[in-house]
Design an enzyme around this catalytic site. Structure first.
Site, mmCIF file in Angstrom:
data_model
loop_
_atom_site.group_PDB
_atom_site.id
_atom_site.type_symbol
_atom_site.label_atom_id
_atom_site.label_comp_id
_atom_site.label_asym_id
_atom_site.label_seq_id
_atom_site.Cartn_x
_atom_site.Cartn_y
_atom_site.Cartn_z
ATOM 1 N N HIS A 303 -63.020 15.589 41.336
ATOM 2 C CA HIS A 303 -63.312 16.315 42.703
ATOM 3 C C HIS A 303 -64.434 17.404 42.383
ATOM 4 O O HIS A 303 -64.588 17.797 41.384
ATOM 5 C CB HIS A 303 -61.916 17.080 42.896
ATOM 6 C CG HIS A 303 -61.884 17.433 44.491
ATOM 7 N ND1 HIS A 303 -62.346 18.398 44.949
ATOM 8 C CD2 HIS A 303 -61.298 16.950 45.480
ATOM 9 C CE1 HIS A 303 -62.382 18.403 46.304
ATOM 10 N NE2 HIS A 303 -61.694 17.385 46.736
ATOM 11 N N ASP A 360 -56.227 11.148 46.551
ATOM 12 C CA ASP A 360 -56.286 9.734 47.279
ATOM 13 C C ASP A 360 -55.546 8.595 46.307
ATOM 14 O O ASP A 360 -55.371 7.508 46.701
ATOM 15 C CB ASP A 360 -57.728 9.412 47.202
ATOM 16 C CG ASP A 360 -58.309 10.229 48.168
ATOM 17 O OD1 ASP A 360 -57.939 10.412 49.399
ATOM 18 O OD2 ASP A 360 -59.618 10.539 48.259
#
Ligand code: ACO
Length: 426
Positions: A303, A360
């Site tokens: 991320h 996700d």
């Protein structure tokens, strides 16, 4: 403690004010820097640049903290509902009981689409990606709700915000039902936001649809976890589009287009496709080697902001287990996912680069178990993020310092030259 930074270029020094937020890093204000120094600052990807002032969402990536209007995401996911979080993001506070009833009523009574709107769906090929339908359909809303396009009118801004939050589930469910060849389902006002959405996706005329509280709760939680995430790519897209004075339907359509990319919202689909490609636990070492050889990335890992852990991933992991248990699913892909997570978290390649599973990674498995095809994953993300986009759009619009967004560049192309006629080229 200094309240200014000094930047020296050659024999000239420039004082740059330092602005303080309520928490998080201070910022060096470079707004007048170009005018004073004839230099731009260079920050492609905005890794060090604050593009706006905001009071909506705070992230501390190193500490794994995500706050909406000050409230930690895990508390909201555990104790709140998606519509309550929508009110919080949009209006700044959790609603009182009276406000909650009014807000819920406003959203519920905007869920229907203009009857003519349905003909839009018929124009798409049956195998169209539902994100293609979403980008087109949401932009087209403006053609039906022209009475709320005046961005300078606060009441119209509010109505557009409510319409978008309310109609996204109806559009998303229609995109899904269309792709599987089932008739559209009209929203029901007695159902909650998430229950209504699941019914619009999964009910068929041939039998009664029975709600499952675990799945409804999981859906609501997925929506909460995706509701807003500060100045990410799609939100920045919405703000940039809105900075020109564009109406929210156009801006949100732009946000959806940006979200579609595999490095952003498209990652949940890609994460699941990756698990399918790996197939079995035995194939993991070879796949991980390919990642280290930089042939491809481990989707659902890493991320831009969270370099420790993604606080949403923790809640999502728990929800994922609850759903699988409720449905009695023993998905072999989950085994692959868990093993992959273990390998990645213990391998120096991933540890050194601070690559942890992101939201996700778990949301893909959960949504698959709930019956959504992979191409719907990003659509669900867009549905949930709509409230974040519209809240950020509203905040930008109501900021007296609003300016049209206009980044500068470091030009490295040809310098001025004269036009060469065709016969003299080559
Ligand atoms: N798998 C393998 N290696 C990775 C991954 C990954 N998923 N992500 C980053 N790396 C590596 C890079 O190759 C780079 O290695 P290097 O230093 O040897 O060159 C290093 O880690 C740093 O990577 P950056 O690309 O600089 O990290 P950045 O912060 O720009 O990227 C991003 C963040 C785009 C999310 C990236 O991690 C990625 O592509 N992940 C996979 C896609 C994904 O899951 N996206 C979802 C994001 S969350 C969301 O939108 C809800």
């Amino acid at each position: 403690m200094t309240d200014k930074a000094t930047l020296t270029i050659g024999d000239k020094s420039y004082d740059l004010p330092i602005l303080k937020g309520s928490t998080g890093p201070d910022v060096v204000d470079v707004r007048k820097f170009y005018g004073d120094s004839d230099h731009f600052t260079f920050d492609p990807g905005f890794t060090s640049t604050a593009s706006c002032e905001s009071k909506i969402t705070y992230i501390d990536g190193d500490a794994g903290i995500l706050l909406h209007r000050g409230y930690p995401i895990d508390q909201l996911a555990e104790k709140s509902s998606f519509l309550e979080v929508c009110h919080l993001l949009l209006n700044g506070e959790l609603p009182t009981a009276e406000e909650a009833t009014k807000f819920e009523h406003n959203i519920t009574y905007h869920t229907m689409l203009h009857a003519q709107f349905d003909s839009f769906f018929q124009g798409f090929r049956r195998d169209a990606h539902p994100m293609a339908i979403m980008t087109g359909a949401v932009g087209a809303l403006s053609a039906f709700y022209a009475d709320s396009l005046n961005v300078d009118d606060p009441k119209q801004r509010e109505i557009s915000a409510h319409r978008l939050i309310a109609k996204m589930p109806t559009i998303a469910a229609r995109a899904f039902q269309y792709s599987v060849g089932r008739p559209f389902v009209t929203p029901r006002n007695e159902l909650s936001y998430s229950e209504n959405f699941l019914r619009m996706c999964f009910s068929v005329p041939a039998e009664d649809w029975v709600p499952n509280p675990v799945l409804t709760r999981a859906m609501d939680r997925i929506f909460i976890l995706h509701a807003d995430h500060e100045q990410n790519a799609s939100t920045s897209t919405v703000r940039l589009a809105g900075s020109s004075g564009a109406h929210p339907f156009a801006c949100i359509a732009a946000g959806i287009a940006c979200l579609w990319g595999p490095s952003h919202g498209g990652a949940n689909q890609e994460a699941l496709e990756m698990l399918e490609e790996i197939g079995t636990v035995e194939n993991i070492p070879a796949y991980v080697q390919g990642v280290k050889d930089k042939k491809y990335k481990l989707m659902g890992f890493g991320h831009r902001v969270y370099k420790n852990f993604d606080p949403r991933a923790k809640v999502m992991q728990k929800t994922c287990y609850e759903v699988l248990e409720q449905l009695g699913i023993n998905d072999p892909l989950l085994q692959v996912a868990m093993e992959l997570e273990k390998v990645a978290l213990s391998d120096p390649y991933f540890i050194e680069r601070k690559l942890y599973p992101n939201i996700d990674f778990y949301s893909g498995i959960t949504l698959r178990a709930m019956g959504f095809p992979t191409n719907m994953f990003t659509v669900l993300f867009a549905l949930a993020r709509t409230v974040g986009w519209i809240s950020q759009w509203k905040e930008m619009f109501e900021d007296p310092a609003r300016k049209i967004g206009r980044p500068r560049q470091l030009y490295t192309g040809a310098t001025q030259r004269d036009y060469t006629p065709l016969e003299k080229r080559g």
